[in-house]
Design an enzyme around this catalytic site. Structure first.
Site, PDB file in Angstrom:
ATOM      1  N   GLU A 133       0.830  -1.224   0.000  1.00 17.43           N
ATOM      2  CA  GLU A 133       0.000   0.000   0.000  1.00 17.43           C
ATOM      3  C   GLU A 133       0.855   1.261   0.000  1.00 17.43           C
ATOM      4  O   GLU A 133       0.501   2.258   0.628  1.00 17.43           O
ATOM      5  CB  GLU A 133      -0.927   0.022   1.215  1.00 17.43           C
ATOM      6  CG  GLU A 133      -2.284  -0.556   0.972  1.00 17.43           C
ATOM      7  CD  GLU A 133      -2.752  -0.331  -0.425  1.00 17.43           C
ATOM      8  OE1 GLU A 133      -2.721   0.818  -0.890  1.00 17.43           O
ATOM      9  OE2 GLU A 133      -3.112  -1.312  -1.078  1.00 17.43           O
TER      10      GLU A 133
HETATM   11  C1  LIG Z   1       2.642  -9.816   0.276  1.00 16.88           C
HETATM   12  C2  LIG Z   1       2.423  -8.690  -0.670  1.00 16.88           C
HETATM   13  C3  LIG Z   1       1.134  -8.342  -1.034  1.00 16.88           C
HETATM   14  C4  LIG Z   1       0.917  -7.299  -1.955  1.00 16.88           C
HETATM   15  N1  LIG Z   1      -0.363  -7.026  -2.378  1.00 16.88           N
HETATM   16  C5  LIG Z   1      -0.519  -6.204  -3.450  1.00 16.88           C
HETATM   17  C6  LIG Z   1      -1.807  -6.071  -4.086  1.00 16.88           C
HETATM   18  O1  LIG Z   1      -2.805  -6.642  -3.640  1.00 16.88           O
HETATM   19  N2  LIG Z   1      -1.895  -5.310  -5.199  1.00 16.88           N
HETATM   20  C7  LIG Z   1      -0.823  -4.665  -5.723  1.00 16.88           C
HETATM   21  O2  LIG Z   1      -0.963  -4.011  -6.738  1.00 16.88           O
HETATM   22  N3  LIG Z   1       0.398  -4.736  -5.128  1.00 16.88           N
HETATM   23  C8  LIG Z   1       0.565  -5.494  -4.012  1.00 16.88           C
HETATM   24  N4  LIG Z   1       1.796  -5.612  -3.427  1.00 16.88           N
HETATM   25  C9  LIG Z   1       2.900  -4.816  -3.945  1.00 16.88           C
HETATM   26  C10 LIG Z   1       3.335  -3.719  -2.994  1.00 16.88           C
HETATM   27  O3  LIG Z   1       2.371  -2.702  -2.938  1.00 16.88           O
HETATM   28  C11 LIG Z   1       4.722  -3.236  -3.479  1.00 16.88           C
HETATM   29  O4  LIG Z   1       5.637  -4.287  -3.169  1.00 16.88           O
HETATM   30  C12 LIG Z   1       5.143  -1.951  -2.841  1.00 16.88           C
HETATM   31  O5  LIG Z   1       4.325  -0.896  -3.290  1.00 16.88           O
HETATM   32  C13 LIG Z   1       6.597  -1.606  -3.141  1.00 16.88           C
HETATM   33  O6  LIG Z   1       6.903  -1.783  -4.487  1.00 16.88           O
HETATM   34  P1  LIG Z   1       8.174  -2.656  -4.914  1.00 16.88           P
HETATM   35  O7  LIG Z   1       8.106  -3.936  -4.186  1.00 16.88           O
HETATM   36  O8  LIG Z   1       8.245  -2.687  -6.378  1.00 16.88           O
HETATM   37  O9  LIG Z   1       9.402  -1.843  -4.343  1.00 16.88           O
HETATM   38  P2  LIG Z   1      10.127  -0.623  -5.084  1.00 16.88           P
HETATM   39  O10 LIG Z   1       9.118   0.316  -5.614  1.00 16.88           O
HETATM   40  O11 LIG Z   1      11.127  -1.166  -6.011  1.00 16.88           O
HETATM   41  O12 LIG Z   1      10.878   0.078  -3.862  1.00 16.88           O
HETATM   42  C14 LIG Z   1      12.084  -0.429  -3.318  1.00 16.88           C
HETATM   43  C15 LIG Z   1      12.564   0.516  -2.209  1.00 16.88           C
HETATM   44  O13 LIG Z   1      12.826   1.812  -2.773  1.00 16.88           O
HETATM   45  C16 LIG Z   1      12.115   2.804  -2.051  1.00 16.88           C
HETATM   46  N5  LIG Z   1      11.711   3.869  -2.963  1.00 16.88           N
HETATM   47  C17 LIG Z   1      11.139   3.750  -4.178  1.00 16.88           C
HETATM   48  N6  LIG Z   1      10.901   4.953  -4.684  1.00 16.88           N
HETATM   49  C18 LIG Z   1      11.314   5.859  -3.778  1.00 16.88           C
HETATM   50  C19 LIG Z   1      11.316   7.290  -3.716  1.00 16.88           C
HETATM   51  N7  LIG Z   1      10.809   8.035  -4.694  1.00 16.88           N
HETATM   52  N8  LIG Z   1      11.831   7.872  -2.622  1.00 16.88           N
HETATM   53  C20 LIG Z   1      12.315   7.133  -1.607  1.00 16.88           C
HETATM   54  N9  LIG Z   1      12.322   5.785  -1.610  1.00 16.88           N
HETATM   55  C21 LIG Z   1      11.834   5.164  -2.681  1.00 16.88           C
HETATM   56  C22 LIG Z   1      10.900   2.084  -1.476  1.00 16.88           C
HETATM   57  O14 LIG Z   1      10.390   2.771  -0.353  1.00 16.88           O
HETATM   58  C23 LIG Z   1      11.522   0.729  -1.117  1.00 16.88           C
HETATM   59  O15 LIG Z   1      12.137   0.799   0.133  1.00 16.88           O
HETATM   60  C24 LIG Z   1       2.024  -6.586  -2.472  1.00 16.88           C
HETATM   61  C25 LIG Z   1       3.313  -6.917  -2.060  1.00 16.88           C
HETATM   62  C26 LIG Z   1       3.525  -7.961  -1.194  1.00 16.88           C
HETATM   63  C27 LIG Z   1       4.941  -8.322  -0.833  1.00 16.88           C
END
Ligand SMILES: Cc1cc2nc3c(=O)[nH]c(=O)nc-3n(C[C@H](O)[C@H](O)[C@H](O)COP(=O)(O)OP(=O)(O)OC[C@H]3O[C@@H](n4cnc5c(N)ncnc54)[C@H](O)[C@@H]3O)c2cc1C
Length: 598
Positions: free
Chosen positions: A443
């Site tokens: 989220e």
């Molecule tokens: C168990 C689980 C359930 C989930 N359920 C859903 C779902 O139902 N629907 C759905 O669509 N998604 C879902 N997700 C996805 C989840 O919302 C994302 O994993 C999350 O938004 C982070 O995206 P990412 O994993 O690609 O990390 P990334 O976006 O790659 O981020 C990696 C790191 O970089 C940091 N970062 C990125 N951009 C910035 C910035 N501009 N400034 C500072 N820091 C930054 C982030 O905070 C993080 O620490 C789920 C994930 C999991 C693991």
């Protein structure tokens, strides 16, 4: 065996004695007839459902997890999950706060929030299935066409179908502007959607007959980035006009993630192979439409961690009373036993009280926000509705990030109370820690919440909404200014308010020169803001408790509340003394570090 007792007394205290919800709700047309008795009766029944139906499935669900049949793409949820869902539907729980126009019971969100807290305590993994459905319901209710509403809302309301939110792709989570799923218009007005989504919670399962996926995708003429994203409703089975299930749609579960916690919830990789969908809202406005769901979900995720904090606290407390180790530093307390129960040790109490204070602060904030949501929807005056919306927008990232960071700390501390027994499976405590961890990530990670708070919600409107929160504080201070008994609760919050005002101006000015200043300060800023808000609610809770005691109440609940509030101000709130200088430390020490990070 782990235990869970719904914290009904604390909920009733916040609802009725602190927030005065009956009066607030009765001023809203849809809830004019709602009285305290009805609210309490629903809470009691909701607590029974959580304790008797969901809680017994929590450990088994974690151990068994979900399984995918690669041939049929069908997902089986753990033993008992489907039966529990059937009981949930039969009990009318799915419809609790839904619109009566679609078969809902029309009860307020504030009541739903309590119900969800209890379900989250009992079984977060299970609760995510109906939780996501509710988000999909909200989104379609706000942005769906008449046909979409008539088709989907009654079935999401009665729980016959569930919902998902499909945003994430393997190369994009935070930055949805990068997403690649394509939607091509067809002659009949529908869309052919192709792409791959990952991490989709409740993305496939056996609980309900149909799954309503809300999918973000790009139209062929879409501008690049986040301004080119549209929202589509893509059902697992394409419903006929009468709601009966038609063709199986080309959206399949290709895999389930193996993950740290919430094993009972299916985290699905979904493949869309020309799946049929219909547009929700305007072309290229999908993110704005999805935000309805995301905002509801952010409050929901905070509530997940509140639930876990509460259940972990309850079990750690029971354990700390029973486990005997060593003698109290101030002399034996259980002289008839070979050692004292560990609850006599100051640090064990610190851990227990940290969890308790975080739960009680989060509950007050979360219910205040849910009431804002009810008022935002139904107050007759448009200006007042906007005020509620603004305040809710300000507080939502705090609910999401502060409560979930605290929830992870609290569950870890409760695990620590059990020593090695907290690390092994038998007592259920390590599951709470594992389950709590995801709440800080999905989220929108907590960093993203912090950027949203400081960048958009505070600096984005020159601190106008923050000042409105300051006015609430000012009113409380004016009301209790002459009451010496309230000084210990009000003074620290007023001082922090002053420091936050200066800090905000300082970061705002520096960010004009260098936007990294805002990014460097945001996480510490959000935590400090979290304490400002919790401090305000602890002061309000202390105010009520002191008044009840002064009026002659002998209910131990009130002095207990004062003890928790004093602990909060003495041991948790002072974290702000570190957070504020950290937020001021500037971006240089982070950004001029290429050698260090080489
Ligand atoms: C168990 C689980 C359930 C989930 N359920 C859903 C779902 O139902 N629907 C759905 O669509 N998604 C879902 N997700 C996805 C989840 O919302 C994302 O994993 C999350 O938004 C982070 O995206 P990412 O994993 O690609 O990390 P990334 O976006 O790659 O981020 C990696 C790191 O970089 C940091 N970062 C990125 N951009 C910035 C910035 N501009 N400034 C500072 N820091 C930054 C982030 O905070 C993080 O620490 C789920 C994930 C999991 C693991």
């Amino acid at each position: 065996m782990p235990i869970y007792r719904p914290p009904l007394r604390d909920m009733q205290f916040i609802l009725h004695e602190v927030l005065g919800v009956s009066d607030e709700l009765q001023a809203l047309a849809p809830h004019a007839q709602l009285d305290q008795g009805t609210i309490d009766a629903v809470l009691e029944e909701g607590g029974k459902f959580a304790t008797e139906v969901l809680f017994p499935l929590n450990i088994g669900g974690d151990e068994e997890g979900c399984t995918l049949d690669q041939t049929t793409h069908a997902v089986s949820t753990p033993k008992g999950f489907k039966e529990a869902y059937t009981r949930y539907v039969a009990g009318g729980w799915a419809a609790l706060s839904c619109d009566p126009a679609y078969g809902g019971q029309g009860l307020p969100m504030v009541l739903n929030q309590c119900f969800y807290e209890m379900m989250n305590s009992a079984n977060q993994a299970w609760t995510m299935y109906p939780g996501l459905s509710h988000g999909a319901y909200e989104c379609l209710h706000a942005h769906g066409t008449r046909e979409q509403k008539d088709l989907y809302l009654p079935r999401l309301t009665n729980g016959e179908w569930t919902g998902t939110m499909c945003l994430t792709e393997s190369h994009c989570g935070t930055d949805l502007g990068l997403l690649r799923t394509r939607a091509e218009p067809r002659a009949d007005g529908s869309y052919r959607i192709t792409g791959e989504k990952i991490f989709i919670s409740a993305g496939e399962h056996d609980l309900a007959s149909n799954i309503v996926h809300l999918v973000l995708a790009r139209l062929p003429d879409a501008p690049a980035g986040s301004k080119g994203i549209s929202l589509f409703v893509v059902p697992k089975f394409e419903p006929r006009a009468d709601g009966s299930l038609g063709e199986r749609n080309a959206i399949y579960c290709a895999g389930l993630e193996h993950k740290m916690g919430i094993h009972g919830n299916a985290t699905a990789q979904l493949v869309l192979e020309g799946a049929s969908g219909s547009l929700v809202g305007q072309p290229h406005q999908g993110l704005a439409a999805m935000f309805v769901m995301m905002n509801a979900a952010r409050l929901g995720v905070g509530n997940q961690s509140l639930g876990l904090t509460e259940v972990a606290y309850q079990n750690a407390l029971v354990y700390a009373r029973e486990r005997i180790q060593m003698r109290s530093l101030s002399g034996a307390k259980a002289k008839d036993r070979p050692a004292d129960p560990i609850i006599v040790h100051p640090d064990v109490r610190r851990m227990l009280l940290t969890a308790k204070a975080y739960a009680e602060g989060a509950r007050a904030l979360s219910l205040y926000c849910a009431l804002l949501l009810d008022k935002e929807r139904s107050l007759p005056d448009g200006h007042l509705r906007q005020d509620c919306a603004d305040m809710l927008a300000l507080l939502t990232p705090i609910v999401k990030a502060f409560t979930t960071d605290n929830g992870f700390e609290a569950t870890t501390l409760c695990q620590q109370v059990l020593g090695g027994h907290g690390y092994i499976r038998e007592w259920g405590m390590e599951q709470h820690v594992r389950d709590a961890r995801i709440n800080m990530i999905y989220e929108g990670t907590n960093t993203i919440q912090a950027l949203d708070l400081l960048g958009r919600k505070v600096l984005g409107n020159n601190g106008a909404t923050l000042r409105k929160f300051g006015q609430l504080l000012g009113r409380l201070a004016a009301e209790e200014g002459g009451n010496g008994k309230m000084t210990e609760f009000i003074e620290p919050v007023v001082n922090l308010g002053r420091q936050m005002t200066e800090l905000t101006t300082d970061i705002g000015l520096r960010s004009l020169q260098n936007p990294d200043e805002m990014g460097a300060a945001a996480v510490d800023y959000l935590r400090a803001a979290g304490h400002l808000v919790f401090g305000y609610f602890f002061a309000r809770m202390a105010q009520v408790a002191l008044r009840k005691i002064a009026a002659g109440s002998t209910d131990p609940f009130y002095p207990a509340k004062l003890q928790t509030a004093r602990f909060y101000f003495a041991r948790l709130f002072p974290e702000t003394a570190t957070l504020i200088p950290r937020a001021r430390a500037g971006s240089g020490v982070l950004m001029d570090t290429d050698l260090a990070l080489a």
